[in-house]
Design an enzyme around this catalytic site. Structure first.
Site, PDB file in Angstrom:
ATOM      1  N   ARG A 509       4.649  -0.758  11.009  1.00 29.98           N
ATOM      2  CA  ARG A 509       5.440   0.024  10.054  1.00 29.98           C
ATOM      3  C   ARG A 509       5.974   1.253  10.778  1.00 29.98           C
ATOM      4  NH1 ARG A 509       1.914   1.158   4.762  1.00 29.98           N
ATOM      5  NH2 ARG A 509       3.692   2.420   4.126  1.00 29.98           N
ATOM      6  N   HIS A 510       6.906   1.929  10.170  1.00 30.95           N
ATOM      7  CA  HIS A 510       7.443   3.193  10.681  1.00 30.95           C
ATOM      8  C   HIS A 510       6.323   4.229  10.651  1.00 30.95           C
ATOM      9  CE1 HIS A 510       7.152   4.244   6.494  1.00 30.95           C
ATOM     10  NE2 HIS A 510       7.671   3.059   6.260  1.00 30.95           N
ATOM     11  N   ASN A 516       5.997   8.790   1.908  1.00 28.58           N
ATOM     12  CA  ASN A 516       4.618   8.310   1.983  1.00 28.58           C
ATOM     13  C   ASN A 516       3.663   9.446   1.641  1.00 28.58           C
ATOM     14  OD1 ASN A 516       5.293   6.293   4.913  1.00 28.58           O
ATOM     15  ND2 ASN A 516       5.378   5.711   2.792  1.00 28.58           N
ATOM     16  N   ARG A 561      13.548   6.065   8.534  1.00 30.99           N
ATOM     17  CA  ARG A 561      12.164   6.210   8.956  1.00 30.99           C
ATOM     18  C   ARG A 561      11.786   5.215  10.050  1.00 30.99           C
ATOM     19  NH1 ARG A 561      12.292   4.710   3.537  1.00 30.99           N
ATOM     20  NH2 ARG A 561      11.136   2.864   2.842  1.00 30.99           N
ATOM     21  N   GLU A 582      13.229  -2.141   3.551  1.00 36.66           N
ATOM     22  CA  GLU A 582      12.088  -2.266   2.642  1.00 36.66           C
ATOM     23  C   GLU A 582      12.512  -2.910   1.323  1.00 36.66           C
ATOM     24  OE1 GLU A 582       7.989  -1.481   1.900  1.00 36.66           O
ATOM     25  OE2 GLU A 582       9.472  -3.031   2.244  1.00 36.66           O
ATOM     26  N   HIS A 648       8.718  -2.180   7.379  1.00 34.74           N
ATOM     27  CA  HIS A 648       8.124  -1.533   6.202  1.00 34.74           C
ATOM     28  C   HIS A 648       6.958  -2.352   5.646  1.00 34.74           C
ATOM     29  CE1 HIS A 648      11.687   1.116   6.047  1.00 34.74           C
ATOM     30  NE2 HIS A 648      12.325   0.051   6.472  1.00 34.74           N
TER      31      HIS A 648
HETATM   32  O1  LIG Z   1       4.903  -3.642  -2.836  1.00 35.27           O
HETATM   33  P1  LIG Z   1       4.209  -2.342  -2.705  1.00 35.27           P
HETATM   34  O2  LIG Z   1       2.733  -2.464  -2.624  1.00 35.27           O
HETATM   35  O3  LIG Z   1       4.680  -1.373  -3.733  1.00 35.27           O
HETATM   36  O4  LIG Z   1       4.672  -1.757  -1.273  1.00 35.27           O
HETATM   37  C1  LIG Z   1       6.067  -1.563  -1.067  1.00 35.27           C
HETATM   38  C2  LIG Z   1       6.237  -0.079  -0.984  1.00 35.27           C
HETATM   39  O5  LIG Z   1       5.645   0.370   0.237  1.00 35.27           O
HETATM   40  C3  LIG Z   1       6.406   1.490   0.728  1.00 35.27           C
HETATM   41  C4  LIG Z   1       5.487   2.664   0.889  1.00 35.27           C
HETATM   42  O6  LIG Z   1       4.948   2.927  -0.384  1.00 35.27           O
HETATM   43  O7  LIG Z   1       6.991   1.063   1.935  1.00 35.27           O
HETATM   44  P2  LIG Z   1       7.277   1.860   3.331  1.00 35.27           P
HETATM   45  O8  LIG Z   1       6.516   1.115   4.373  1.00 35.27           O
HETATM   46  O9  LIG Z   1       8.737   1.766   3.555  1.00 35.27           O
HETATM   47  O10 LIG Z   1       6.822   3.244   3.214  1.00 35.27           O
HETATM   48  C5  LIG Z   1       7.515   1.726  -0.283  1.00 35.27           C
HETATM   49  O11 LIG Z   1       8.685   2.204   0.273  1.00 35.27           O
HETATM   50  C6  LIG Z   1       7.683   0.346  -0.850  1.00 35.27           C
HETATM   51  O12 LIG Z   1       8.338   0.303  -2.110  1.00 35.27           O
END
Ligand SMILES: O=P(O)(O)OC[C@H]1O[C@@](CO)(OP(=O)(O)O)[C@@H](O)[C@@H]1O
Ligand SMILES: Nc1ncnc2c1ncn2[C@@H]1O[C@H](COP(=O)(O)OP(=O)(O)O)[C@@H](O)[C@H]1O
Length: 696
Positions: A509-510, A516, A561, A582, A648
């Site tokens: 991941r980033h 976050n 990111r 994402e 992501h």
């Molecule tokens: O499906 P869930 O568990 O919500 O995970 C997806 C979510 O994770 C996240 C972080 O909460 O991704 P990211 O790695 O881009 O930071 C959100 O941007 C994204 O909506």
């Protein structure tokens, strides 16, 4: 003299020029035309070497600060113009100070000393080299080897209008992506200074220091690479040994033994991955004949030709796309019915009892597969040698009215590959698990092979795909006959693009983003301080982990990111994939989970109930994400060099589930922590995984 930077960076005013000067070997041009206010010279220095020089990169160093002030560590890298041509170009005033410089070769590994060209310092005045433009000679390997480069020098007078016009054209043609003004494809040249920037981003030399255990996955009723347990052979109270449950296939070390029954819930059969894949597949099913709605891929081939390996790989791919797919391995049925220690005699062409026994278990497996299809299964991978036309006729007869058969024949003519496969086979196959004497096992298997070769009849009937010497992915070929429809077409496309050359794929991941930190989903925020530190550590890690690789590519999404996380990485091309963005959280973008629960309780509950299929309003579901990642999976299978995927949480869950054989329903809740690198090693013996946690 102030060089105005690298090629294409055209600054300053200039005089209407009337021509350029050519100075290649052995001659020095002179400045043409008269000067008045602002004339500039576009200067080009080139070095040419037909033979590849390993990972040595030509540089220029000399008197000016921009080229290191005579410090090789700060030399300016030349850009690769062609496979054998390197260029440094810049714009200078015609009356610039004389530039003293020399060429040098710099290894990618910063710790290795540079190699400076032999001979006196070169002098550049008026954009041209003084005196004869000599070859550039470098002494390598402790002076045992001299490498020569041809040197070219050119200076063109450029007018203010030309400069301005070329800058406009440059900007129009090199449209940076909308996201960050960073071109969709970019590469940071290796900086002259060492990568250790003192920001605490340095890493232990031994990367093993960062290895963390792979989370133990819940036992899977049926991972793609565990062939189905023979339902037709289950006797009440039967005692199952681990061996009996394991197919001939390549076992994924992560997936535990299959349960007795496959508990996949047929009532709620996994939907096709959403989007185009499903639409086309459903259309085919709706309009195709009943028989065509079910597909049997029947492997054909001599032992140790990669049938099981291909069956496992294909099963993994089709299940990941949401097609209800199961691997039926006839070897497993044979062992269950007749034990795991048949000698080569069992497979003799004149052993009538052996032939009948083998046909019997093949028919049992085919019956099980057809029953499974009647229960909702869609694609059966029927894994056996199926080496005679008579056997194949039997299977086609059984399939009539139940499913369509496509034969998939694996042919390997490379004796070295076959010998290696046989060695791997003796080491891995349950047939030889109890044989302590490797040589005895090898002898027996070679006899078995000879027995099969005596009666082997290549496929000529029905619909078939022949994979001929596709192992190394060089020179092999795929023959296709009488294949049509969506799913068969995808299977052919997958087989054409996959290969067995071992290479690592790094998933991460980033770095931590500002969203976050605040617990907000989606968005397009920059990195937090920790996220920036991770980016530096990641660059350090990649330099160490991939330094022995000839090349690699860095894939990011188009969100900043991931792009910012990739920024400190040098020396490898970086490519932005929209498909790696994402999951689109639609109207919930930028909200916290608590806010969604409070403001849109029904959306929150729906997602909690079925996170795989749930689609955010004006957003995406996990099945949508899987669907748009299919081209990424195909490209990852096709690549021969290492790939670093910086993406992501949701996207990496989907990609990881493909390599790790995890069922789709587990995808939305998989652990995918920040600041952790998952290394997937794909190769001949299947898929292995290793995790490195660089920081909390
Ligand atoms: O499906 P869930 O568990 O919500 O995970 C997806 C979510 O994770 C996240 C972080 O909460 O991704 P990211 O790695 O881009 O930071 C959100 O941007 C994204 O909506
Ligand atoms: N296409 C291939 N090319 C090279 N080696 C392969 C290939 N497929 C599998 N192998 C290796 O050869 C061994 C035997 O492959 P396997 O799939 O068990 O053969 P089969 O099922 O045809 O007897 C395995 O250990 C596997 O790692």
């Amino acid at each position: 003299m102030g060089t105005s930077g690298s090629k294409g960076d055209v600054g300053g005013a200039a005089l209407p020029g009337d021509g350029g000067m050519d100075g290649d070997e052995g001659s020095a041009g002179a400045v043409m035309g008269s000067w008045h206010g602002g004339a500039q010279l576009y200067v080009s220095l080139k070095m040419e070497k037909a033979r590849i020089i390993g990972d040595l990169v030509p540089h220029v160093y000399g008197s000016e600060p921009i080229i290191g002030s005579w410090d090789p560590a700060h030399a300016l890298a030349m850009e690769r113009e062609l496979a054998s041509m390197w260029e440094l170009s810049f714009v200078v005033p015609p009356d610039h100070e004389t530039l003293d410089f020399k060429f040098l070769l710099k290894p990618k590994d910063a710790a290795t000393p540079c190699i400076i060209e032999e001979g006196p310092t070169r002098l550049l005045t008026g954009g041209m080299l003084e005196g004869d433009v000599r070859l550039a000679n470098f002494k390598l390997n402790g002076n045992d080897e001299v490498v020569e480069f041809r040197v070219f020098n050119k200076a063109d007078i450029v007018s203010p209008l030309e400069l301005a016009a070329s800058w406009r054209v440059y900007k129009e043609n090199f449209q940076p992506s909308m996201v960050r003004g960073i071109p969709d494809i970019s590469i940071n040249e290796a900086p002259a200074h060492a990568t250790e920037d003192g920001s605490g981003s340095s890493l232990e030399l031994d990367l093993e220091h960062y290895v963390v255990p792979t989370p133990t996955a819940p036992p899977t009723e049926y991972a793609a690479n565990l062939a189905a347990t023979p339902a037709s052979l289950i006797q009440p109270g039967a005692l199952w040994t681990n061996d009996m449950l394991l197919s001939d296939g390549i076992q994924s070390p992560r997936s535990g033994p299959a349960d007795f029954q496959d508990h996949s819930d047929h009532n709620k059969a996994m939907p096709e991955a959403a989007g185009a894949v499903a639409a086309a597949a459903v259309a085919d099913r709706l309009h195709g004949s009943k028989e065509d709605r079910k597909l049997a891929i029947v492997l054909v081939g001599l032992p140790a030709r990669g049938k099981t390996f291909t069956a496992v790989k294909l099963t993994r791919y089709l299940r990941w796309l949401g097609h209800e797919t199961k691997h039926f391995n006839v070897g497993k049925y044979r062992r269950l019915k007749h034990g795991a220690n048949q000698s080569a005699d069992f497979f003799r062409p004149d052993n009538q009892e052996g032939i009948e026994a083998r046909n019997e278990v093949a028919a049992l497996a085919m019956e099980d597969m057809i029953d499974w299809m009647h229960g909702g299964g869609q694609v059966g991978i029927f894994d056996a040698t199926n080496s005679t036309s008579k056997r194949r006729q039997m299977l086609m007869k059984m399939a009539e009215g139940n499913c369509k058969i496509i034969f998939l024949e694996t042919i390997c003519n490379d004796r070295n590959i076959i010998e290696r496969n046989v060695r791997l086979k003796i080491q891995q196959s349950p047939d030889y698990a109890d044989q302590p004497d490797y040589e005895a096992g090898l002898q027996d298997f070679l006899e078995r092979l000879t027995n099969y070769e005596k009666v082997y009849e290549p496929v000529e009937e029905g619909s078939y795909i022949k994979m001929i010497d596709m192992v190394k992915g060089e020179g092999g070929q795929l023959q296709v006959n009488n294949i049509s429809g969506y799913l068969p077409g995808r299977i052919v496309f997958f087989l054409v693009n996959s290969h067995l050359a071992p290479r690592p794929i790094l998933l991460t991941r980033h770095g931590e983003s500002l969203h976050n930190v605040r617990g907000r989903v989606g968005g397009d925020t920059v990195l937090s301080e920790d996220g920036e530190l991770y980016a530096k550590k990641l660059a350090n890690f990649i330099e160490k982990r991939l330094k022995s690789e000839k090349t690699a590519t860095i894939w990011t999404s188009t969100l900043q990111r991931t792009i910012l996380t990739a920024t400190p990485i040098v020396g490898f091309p970086k490519i932005q994939w929209r498909a790696l963005d994402e999951i689109n959280s639609g109207v919930c973008d930028g909200m916290t989970y608590e806010e969604i629960k409070k403001i849109m309780p029904e959306e929150y509950e729906s997602r909690k109930k079925d996170k795989l299929r749930y689609r955010y309003p004006r957003g995406e579901s996990y099945l949508d994400v899987i669907q748009r990642l299919e081209p990424v999976i195909i490209e990852l299978e096709r690549q021969r060099a290492p790939v670093v995927v910086i993406s992501h949480q949701a996207v990496l869950r989907a990609l990881y589930s493909y390599f790790a054989d995890r069922p789709l329903r587990e995808v939305p809740d998989m652990e995918m922590p920040l600041h952790t690198i998952i290394e997937i090693q794909m190769g001949v013996t299947g898929v292995e995984e290793k995790r490195y946690k660089l920081m909390d």
